[in-house]
Design an enzyme around this catalytic site. Structure first.
Site, short mmCIF file in Angstrom:
data_model
loop_
_atom_site.label_atom_id
_atom_site.label_comp_id
_atom_site.label_asym_id
_atom_site.label_seq_id
_atom_site.Cartn_x
_atom_site.Cartn_y
_atom_site.Cartn_z
N ASP A 213 47.06 35.99 12.14
CA ASP A 213 48.07 36.88 12.71
C ASP A 213 47.57 37.36 14.09
OD1 ASP A 213 50.67 38.50 11.86
OD2 ASP A 213 49.28 39.99 12.66
N TYR B 113 51.68 45.41 19.57
CA TYR B 113 52.94 44.78 19.95
C TYR B 113 53.39 45.23 21.33
CZ TYR B 113 53.27 43.28 15.08
OH TYR B 113 53.01 42.69 13.87
N HIS C 259 52.86 34.15 4.66
CA HIS C 259 52.13 34.50 5.88
C HIS C 259 50.68 34.87 5.60
CE1 HIS C 259 51.44 36.03 9.90
NE2 HIS C 259 51.06 37.20 9.40
#
Length: 293
Positions: free
Chosen positions: A102, A208, A274
């Site tokens: 990730d 982010y 994921h």
């Protein structure tokens, strides 16, 4: 495996909580986790590879028991890359194997691209190559749709939204849909304990906000980032990419054309979501072991 946890003050000005195991004189593997986790992302891999490697797994800046600066600027991609290199400097490891999942994979891609003299081998688990990710966010409607959470996490109102719905509901709506339902119950109390620490959520979202990646709205025709139409550097080291093919956030389109950017590429496709490192640990460990051997 005997783990050792300590807080290590780095030359970058950040103190990280770091878990290590294995012989410090052995070849090193640095494991980098992503959102919304901690060093525990790699717990099954650490147990396996501590047998013949020195394994290092930090809580990255902004997570779990590491420092949590609150400003967005502290999370621009160069900062966690610098943390990773400084951490291996601390252990006297000039060259090492680097593994990332990730956001940890995003750090690993960049660290390996910019520092091929330090990264001997690269292991990526469900983390997109920067060129392919940006290209698919522009050109692939399925990936663009899957990545709209990116825009939500950048929204300055997200913290107030979580406050209003409660951490339990945030877990159930924003995290649980991406994991194996049979295993999520085991993880939930760990995450909630980490996320409810004072000031815990904003730094995670700041990863982010600090990223330069362009995530267009579904109805938007964005300006194409210039680097997509320029030559992109190739990876110089052997690279293993392990991909949970049921990942609904980062779809398997991320594997298409990857060999053009990674000449010494091995791909292992796994029937998992994921969070492949703990959803399918035996398969992940076996793939890494076979590749290393």
């Amino acid at each position: 495996m005997t783990e050792h946890a300590e807080r290590i003050a780095l030359s970058t000005g950040i103190t990280l909580n770091v878990v290590t195991a294995g012989d410090p004189a052995a070849p090193a593997i640095l494991f980098l986790h992503g959102f919304p986790e901690s060093h525990r992302t790699w717990r099954h891999q650490m147990a396996e590879f501590a047998r013949d490697h020195f394994v290092v797994a930090p809580d990255q800046r902004g997570y779990a028991d590491s420092d949590k600066p609150q400003d967005v600027e502290a999370y621009t991609p160069d900062k966690p890359v610098a943390d990773a290199l400084a951490l291996m400097d601390h252990f006297g490891k000039d060259r090492f194997i680097l593994a990332g999942h990730d956001w940890g994979g995003a750090v690993a891609w960049m660290a390996a691209l910019l520092n091929p003299d330090r990264v001997e081998r690269l292991i990526i688990c469900n983390a997109p190559h920067p060129y392919i990710f940006q290209k698919t966010l522009i050109d692939d409607p399925v990936q663009r749709n899957a990545s709209q959470y990116f825009r939500a996490f950048r929204d300055p109102a997200i913290e107030r939204h979580i406050e209003s719905i409660g951490m339990d509901q945030f877990f159930d709506t924003s995290f649980a849909p991406y994991v194996d339902p049979a295993k999520v119950a085991e993880e939930k109390p760990v995450y909630l304990a980490q996320w409810t620490k004072p000031g815990a959520m904003t730094p995670m979202f700041n990863w982010y906000r600090a990223s330069s990646i362009v995530v267009p709205a579904l109805d938007e025709t964005p300006e194409r980032p210039a680097f997509l139409d320029a030559p992109f550097p190739r990876m110089q080291m052997p690279t293993l990419v392990i991909w949970g093919m049921r990942d609904t956030a980062l779809t398997p389109v991320q594997l298409e054309g990857l060999d053009c950017f990674v000449p010494a590429l091995t791909v292992c496709k796994v029937d998992a979501g994921h969070f492949v490192t703990w959803e399918a640990p035996e398969i992940v460990n076996g793939a890494i072991r076979e590749w290393l051997d």
